[in-house]
Write a protein that holds these residues in place. Structure first.
Motif, mmCIF file in Angstrom:
data_model
loop_
_atom_site.group_PDB
_atom_site.id
_atom_site.type_symbol
_atom_site.label_atom_id
_atom_site.label_comp_id
_atom_site.label_asym_id
_atom_site.label_seq_id
_atom_site.Cartn_x
_atom_site.Cartn_y
_atom_site.Cartn_z
ATOM 1 N N THR A 55 0.833 -1.210 0.000
ATOM 2 C CA THR A 55 0.000 0.000 0.000
ATOM 3 C C THR A 55 0.866 1.259 0.000
ATOM 4 O O THR A 55 0.467 2.290 -0.541
ATOM 5 N N LEU A 56 2.059 1.178 0.566
ATOM 6 C CA LEU A 56 2.972 2.326 0.603
ATOM 7 C C LEU A 56 3.321 2.803 -0.808
ATOM 8 O O LEU A 56 3.661 3.970 -0.995
ATOM 9 N N GLU A 57 3.212 1.907 -1.796
ATOM 10 C CA GLU A 57 3.505 2.303 -3.172
ATOM 11 C C GLU A 57 2.579 3.429 -3.653
ATOM 12 O O GLU A 57 2.966 4.227 -4.499
ATOM 13 N N VAL A 58 1.350 3.497 -3.104
ATOM 14 C CA VAL A 58 0.408 4.532 -3.538
ATOM 15 C C VAL A 58 0.892 5.931 -3.125
ATOM 16 O O VAL A 58 1.050 6.800 -3.991
ATOM 17 N N PRO A 59 1.153 6.190 -1.824
ATOM 18 C CA PRO A 59 1.640 7.534 -1.500
ATOM 19 C C PRO A 59 3.035 7.817 -2.064
ATOM 20 O O PRO A 59 3.348 8.975 -2.361
ATOM 21 N N LEU A 60 3.846 6.779 -2.248
ATOM 22 C CA LEU A 60 5.153 7.002 -2.887
ATOM 23 C C LEU A 60 4.984 7.474 -4.325
ATOM 24 O O LEU A 60 5.674 8.391 -4.774
ATOM 25 N N HIS A 61 4.032 6.856 -5.065
ATOM 26 C CA HIS A 61 3.771 7.293 -6.437
ATOM 27 C C HIS A 61 3.281 8.753 -6.432
ATOM 28 O O HIS A 61 3.726 9.559 -7.253
ATOM 29 N N ILE A 62 2.391 9.069 -5.503
ATOM 30 C CA ILE A 62 1.884 10.445 -5.398
ATOM 31 C C ILE A 62 3.038 11.417 -5.160
ATOM 32 O O ILE A 62 3.127 12.472 -5.801
ATOM 33 N N LEU A 63 3.953 11.061 -4.251
ATOM 34 C CA LEU A 63 5.108 11.926 -3.969
ATOM 35 C C LEU A 63 5.990 12.081 -5.203
ATOM 36 O O LEU A 63 6.403 13.195 -5.535
ATOM 37 N N LEU A 64 6.276 10.979 -5.890
ATOM 38 C CA LEU A 64 7.121 11.047 -7.088
ATOM 39 C C LEU A 64 6.477 11.933 -8.156
ATOM 40 O O LEU A 64 7.156 12.755 -8.776
ATOM 41 N N VAL A 65 5.180 11.764 -8.366
ATOM 42 C CA VAL A 65 4.480 12.579 -9.372
ATOM 43 C C VAL A 65 4.454 14.048 -8.945
ATOM 44 O O VAL A 65 4.693 14.945 -9.764
ATOM 45 N N ALA A 66 4.181 14.303 -7.671
ATOM 46 C CA ALA A 66 4.153 15.693 -7.184
ATOM 47 C C ALA A 66 5.518 16.355 -7.377
ATOM 48 O O ALA A 66 5.608 17.496 -7.846
ATOM 49 N N PHE A 67 6.578 15.624 -7.027
ATOM 50 C CA PHE A 67 7.917 16.190 -7.164
ATOM 51 C C PHE A 67 8.260 16.409 -8.641
ATOM 52 O O PHE A 67 8.833 17.437 -9.009
ATOM 53 N N LYS A 68 7.901 15.449 -9.484
ATOM 54 C CA LYS A 68 8.136 15.607 -10.929
ATOM 55 C C LYS A 68 7.373 16.828 -11.453
ATOM 56 O O LYS A 68 7.908 17.607 -12.248
ATOM 57 N N ALA A 69 6.144 17.014 -10.975
ATOM 58 C CA ALA A 69 5.356 18.191 -11.376
ATOM 59 C C ALA A 69 6.024 19.488 -10.903
ATOM 60 O O ALA A 69 6.030 20.486 -11.626
ATOM 61 N N MET A 70 6.580 19.452 -9.693
ATOM 62 C CA MET A 70 7.305 20.624 -9.190
ATOM 63 C C MET A 70 8.457 20.963 -10.136
ATOM 64 O O MET A 70 8.661 22.132 -10.477
ATOM 65 N N LYS A 71 9.187 19.937 -10.573
ATOM 66 C CA LYS A 71 10.318 20.163 -11.484
ATOM 67 C C LYS A 71 9.832 20.685 -12.841
ATOM 68 O O LYS A 71 10.417 21.608 -13.398
#
Length: 167
Positions: A55-71
């Motif tokens: 289940t941790l993969e879900v918030p990790l994906h959200i974090l990766l996408v959010a950070f990529k969006a920030m970049k």
């Protein structure tokens, strides 16, 4: 005031992260650790609160996408401190508690208004959608509650600190 993460940036960030292999995701996580360590810590602490590794993969994906969006946004983001995280979490939990006491139709209106007026509405919509896609919007357990709060607080923190235009 409108945020800086556009719908196009959110879509591209999600496509980019979904297309990454494990090594690329680890590299992106290393970048997050270097630039926004508190955001990474807020997700990595979730197993201590009962969130299983799958289940941790879900918030990790959200974090990766959010950070990529920030970049991809073309903006510079200030460091999100633990104080910012705590302040945003307090506001978020107060809003949730307020909505809990409302009749369902009023609570739905409040949530819709919150989304419509949110500074980073496209990131917020992505997070709600991704949590919904993984059946994590029901909050059936404490672990799901902590996961949802961590994901939504990530959005609140980015909206709170805003970004500055890169030159």
């Amino acid at each position: 005031m409108m945020g800086v993460i556009t719908q196009a940036v959110m879509v591209q960030a999600d496509i980019d992260v979904r297309g990454m292999g494990p090594a690329q995701k680890v590299h992106l996580a290393d970048e997050i650790f270097a630039q926004q360590p508190n955001l990474l810590a807020s997700i990595l602490v979730l197993p201590n609160m009962g969130v299983d590794m799958l289940t941790l993969e879900v918030p990790l994906h959200i974090l990766l996408v959010a950070f990529k969006a920030m970049k991809l946004s073309g903006h510079t983001w200030p460091l999100i401190s633990e104080d910012v995280q705590e302040r945003c979490l307090q506001r978020l939990t107060a809003r949730v508690r307020f909505n809990e006491g409302l009749p369902e139709h009023l609570a739905d209106q409040m949530v819709q208004q919150f989304c419509d007026e949110h500074r980073e509405r496209y990131l917020l919509a992505f997070v709600y959608g991704y949590l919904g896609d993984h059946d994590l919007m029901q909050v059936r357990t404490d672990a799901e509650k902590y996961l949802m709060l961590a994901a939504l607080n990530l959005v609140e923190c980015l909206a709170d600190v805003g970004a500055t235009t890169s030159s």
